[in-house]
Design a protein around this motif. Structure first.
Motif, mmCIF file in Angstrom:
data_model
loop_
_atom_site.group_PDB
_atom_site.id
_atom_site.type_symbol
_atom_site.label_atom_id
_atom_site.label_comp_id
_atom_site.label_asym_id
_atom_site.label_seq_id
_atom_site.Cartn_x
_atom_site.Cartn_y
_atom_site.Cartn_z
ATOM 1 N N LEU A 12 0.826 -1.212 0.000
ATOM 2 C CA LEU A 12 0.000 0.000 0.000
ATOM 3 C C LEU A 12 0.860 1.261 0.000
ATOM 4 O O LEU A 12 0.502 2.265 -0.622
ATOM 5 N N ALA A 13 2.009 1.209 0.670
ATOM 6 C CA ALA A 13 2.909 2.389 0.648
ATOM 7 C C ALA A 13 3.461 2.594 -0.758
ATOM 8 O O ALA A 13 3.536 3.727 -1.256
ATOM 9 N N LEU A 14 3.828 1.507 -1.421
ATOM 10 C CA LEU A 14 4.364 1.643 -2.777
ATOM 11 C C LEU A 14 3.275 2.101 -3.741
ATOM 12 O O LEU A 14 3.520 2.908 -4.643
ATOM 13 N N TYR A 15 2.061 1.611 -3.527
ATOM 14 C CA TYR A 15 0.909 2.041 -4.332
ATOM 15 C C TYR A 15 0.770 3.568 -4.254
ATOM 16 O O TYR A 15 0.671 4.262 -5.269
ATOM 17 N N SER A 16 0.801 4.072 -3.025
ATOM 18 C CA SER A 16 0.639 5.509 -2.810
ATOM 19 C C SER A 16 1.777 6.310 -3.458
ATOM 20 O O SER A 16 1.557 7.344 -4.097
ATOM 21 N N PHE A 17 2.988 5.788 -3.324
ATOM 22 C CA PHE A 17 4.166 6.460 -3.904
ATOM 23 C C PHE A 17 4.034 6.547 -5.428
ATOM 24 O O PHE A 17 4.204 7.613 -6.030
ATOM 25 N N THR A 38 -4.190 -12.457 -4.405
ATOM 26 C CA THR A 38 -4.952 -13.706 -4.459
ATOM 27 C C THR A 38 -5.913 -13.808 -3.280
ATOM 28 O O THR A 38 -7.085 -14.124 -3.450
ATOM 29 N N ASP A 39 -5.414 -13.525 -2.071
ATOM 30 C CA ASP A 39 -6.275 -13.618 -0.890
ATOM 31 C C ASP A 39 -6.644 -12.232 -0.381
ATOM 32 O O ASP A 39 -5.828 -11.297 -0.432
ATOM 33 N N ALA A 40 -7.861 -12.124 0.126
ATOM 34 C CA ALA A 40 -8.326 -10.840 0.665
ATOM 35 C C ALA A 40 -7.468 -10.431 1.862
ATOM 36 O O ALA A 40 -6.958 -11.290 2.592
ATOM 37 N N ALA A 41 -7.317 -9.133 2.055
ATOM 38 C CA ALA A 41 -6.593 -8.633 3.221
ATOM 39 C C ALA A 41 -7.459 -8.840 4.458
ATOM 40 O O ALA A 41 -8.663 -8.556 4.417
ATOM 41 N N PRO A 42 -6.886 -9.351 5.559
ATOM 42 C CA PRO A 42 -7.698 -9.508 6.773
ATOM 43 C C PRO A 42 -8.351 -8.178 7.176
ATOM 44 O O PRO A 42 -7.765 -7.107 6.980
ATOM 45 N N LYS A 43 -9.560 -8.284 7.727
ATOM 46 C CA LYS A 43 -10.346 -7.076 8.019
ATOM 47 C C LYS A 43 -9.687 -6.152 9.035
ATOM 48 O O LYS A 43 -9.920 -4.953 9.034
ATOM 49 N N ASN A 44 -8.863 -6.734 9.930
ATOM 50 C CA ASN A 44 -8.246 -5.850 10.934
ATOM 51 C C ASN A 44 -7.250 -4.867 10.318
ATOM 52 O O ASN A 44 -6.822 -3.934 10.985
ATOM 53 N N TYR A 45 -6.910 -5.078 9.042
ATOM 54 C CA TYR A 45 -6.028 -4.111 8.365
ATOM 55 C C TYR A 45 -6.810 -3.029 7.624
ATOM 56 O O TYR A 45 -6.234 -2.261 6.872
ATOM 57 N N ARG A 46 -8.101 -2.976 7.858
ATOM 58 C CA ARG A 46 -8.932 -1.998 7.153
ATOM 59 C C ARG A 46 -8.536 -0.554 7.477
ATOM 60 O O ARG A 46 -8.853 0.368 6.728
ATOM 61 N N PHE A 47 -7.850 -0.363 8.598
ATOM 62 C CA PHE A 47 -7.419 1.006 8.955
ATOM 63 C C PHE A 47 -6.311 1.518 8.029
ATOM 64 O O PHE A 47 -6.017 2.705 8.030
ATOM 65 N N PRO A 79 -4.471 3.046 4.975
ATOM 66 C CA PRO A 79 -4.883 3.862 3.825
ATOM 67 C C PRO A 79 -4.806 3.028 2.539
ATOM 68 O O PRO A 79 -3.923 2.178 2.418
ATOM 69 N N PHE A 80 -5.715 3.278 1.627
ATOM 70 C CA PHE A 80 -5.760 2.628 0.296
ATOM 71 C C PHE A 80 -6.158 1.146 0.357
ATOM 72 O O PHE A 80 -6.079 0.455 -0.643
ATOM 73 N N TYR A 81 -6.575 0.678 1.532
ATOM 74 C CA TYR A 81 -7.013 -0.719 1.696
ATOM 75 C C TYR A 81 -8.037 -1.100 0.621
ATOM 76 O O TYR A 81 -8.001 -2.189 0.073
ATOM 77 N N ASP A 82 -8.942 -0.153 0.315
ATOM 78 C CA ASP A 82 -10.006 -0.467 -0.648
ATOM 79 C C ASP A 82 -9.518 -0.521 -2.088
ATOM 80 O O ASP A 82 -10.280 -0.879 -2.982
ATOM 81 N N SER A 83 -8.257 -0.155 -2.306
ATOM 82 C CA SER A 83 -7.716 -0.226 -3.677
ATOM 83 C C SER A 83 -7.297 -1.636 -4.049
ATOM 84 O O SER A 83 -6.970 -1.895 -5.209
ATOM 85 N N ILE A 84 -7.255 -2.542 -3.069
ATOM 86 C CA ILE A 84 -6.785 -3.899 -3.362
ATOM 87 C C ILE A 84 -7.875 -4.669 -4.116
ATOM 88 O O ILE A 84 -9.015 -4.739 -3.661
#
Ligand code: 5GP
Ligand code: MN
Length: 323
Positions: A34-39, A52-61, A63-68
């Motif tokens: 996500l940091a590289l995405y933002s950069f 391939t696998d969804a990001a665990p929900k506890n990482y929803r905080f 930034p850019f989580y919804d871009s995955i």
């Protein structure tokens, strides 16, 4: 330094990028991605993340989580550059993505695993870095772009995760310095910790109580294990994702040098995590079973039920210990 410049040149010379990381993404996989995405976005690039696998929900905080995007969102629209983060080997981004997400120009591989293959056209593999997030931090700094609060949150999360909250031997002066710099960007370290580790559903604790019934050790106490079955997941309304961290209970036993956690997969085979305290290289043990990782943390898949998988691992671990 040469590697950093070469990779920044690749970023500079191309316009479309896809990012990916390993299956069952963890804090470092997501933080670095996500940091590289933002950069890259800030550099004005077109960027997509396919995991391939969804990001665990506890990482929803983060930034850019919804871009995955999920792997199936990738449809024959190849990027110029594929950047693979924290994966070790290309196939760990998942079967479908590793076969189909083929870039037209170059693969960039950014990683810190000791057994990392140099599968990229450009490889930034630093095995002394605490995490892939630490490497991405250096890359952004090398470019001269400010880290900023959002990227700091992603990168701090990655370093915190991969150093076991700054407890493992990869918590070097360098990783602490990077963390200090990230904290200075104004992130709340207590909130990051709480989001990652103190948001467990009650099912996880119920699962832990089931899994604790399976504790075993070798007679000398040096190898300890736990396992989780599909029946336990069903009973507690959990999945394999919920076993994250359980292995630390085994490693915390005084006599234990190597800890093993096996989880039963859908069709009866086992996903295994290995940890060691000081002398045994569990990365080597995992690679005997077609897996990999680091000296102190590694994993593999074994095509048998958990108890049988553990028995096989104990044999190989004892052989490794007697060397
Ligand atoms: P964990 O036990 O937390 O899933 O993984 C510990 C370490 O081992 C991580 O660095 C991870 O990348 C690596 N690892 C876990 N499972 C596998 C696997 O099946 N294959 C490979 N090559 N590495 C793995
Ligand atoms: Mn990592």
């Amino acid at each position: 330094m040469e590697d950093y410049q070469a990779i920044l040149r690749v970023f500079d010379q191309h316009q479309s990028f896809a990012l990916s990381t390993h299956v069952n993404p963890d804090g470092d996989a997501l933080g670095s991605e996500l940091a590289l995405y933002s950069f890259l976005k800030d550099l004005g690039k077109q960027v997509k993340i396919f995991n391939t696998d969804a990001a665990p929900k506890n990482y929803r905080f983060l930034p850019f989580y919804d871009s995955i995007l999920p792997a199936k969102a990738f449809r024959n629209d190849p990027p110029e550059v594929l950047v693979v983060l924290d994966a070790g080997v290309l196939k760990r981004i998942g079967g479908y993505l590793s076969r189909s997400l083929v870039p037209t120009k170059a693969i960039v591989n950014i990683d810190h695993h000791t057994a990392a293959e140099h599968f990229g056209d450009y490889n930034l593999v630093e095995t002394d870095a605490s995490s892939t997030s630490e490497i991405v931090y250096r890359l952004i700094r090398h470019h001269g772009t400010p880290i900023g609060n959002e990227r700091a949150l992603c990168l701090y999360t990655g370093i915190m995760f991969d150093t076991g909250c700054f407890r493992y031997s990869n918590s070097t002066p360098a990783s602490h310095r990077v963390a200090a710099d990230l904290i200075r960007e104004g992130i709340a370290v207590d909130e990051v910790y709480r989001a990652v580790y103190e948001t467990l559903p009650i099912g996880t604790i119920l699962l832990l109580s089931e899994v604790f019934q399976t504790i075993g050790t070798t007679p000398d106490g040096k190898i300890g294990w736990l396992y989780a079955t599909q029946e336990m997941f069903r009973k507690t309304g959990t999945t394999r994702d919920n076993v994250d961290g359980f292995i630390n209970h085994i490693r915390s036993i005084d006599t234990v040098e190597v800890a093993i956690l096996a989880s039963e997969q859908k069709h009866g085979e086992s996903k295994v995590s290995l940890r060691s305290k000081s002398s045994v290289d569990v990365g080597e043990i995992a690679s005997e079973f077609g897996g990999g990782g680091h000296q102190r943390a590694a994993g593999c898949e074994i095509d048998t039920p958990c108890e049988e998988a553990i028995a096989q691992l104990v044999v190989v671990t004892q052989r490794q210990m007697s060397k």
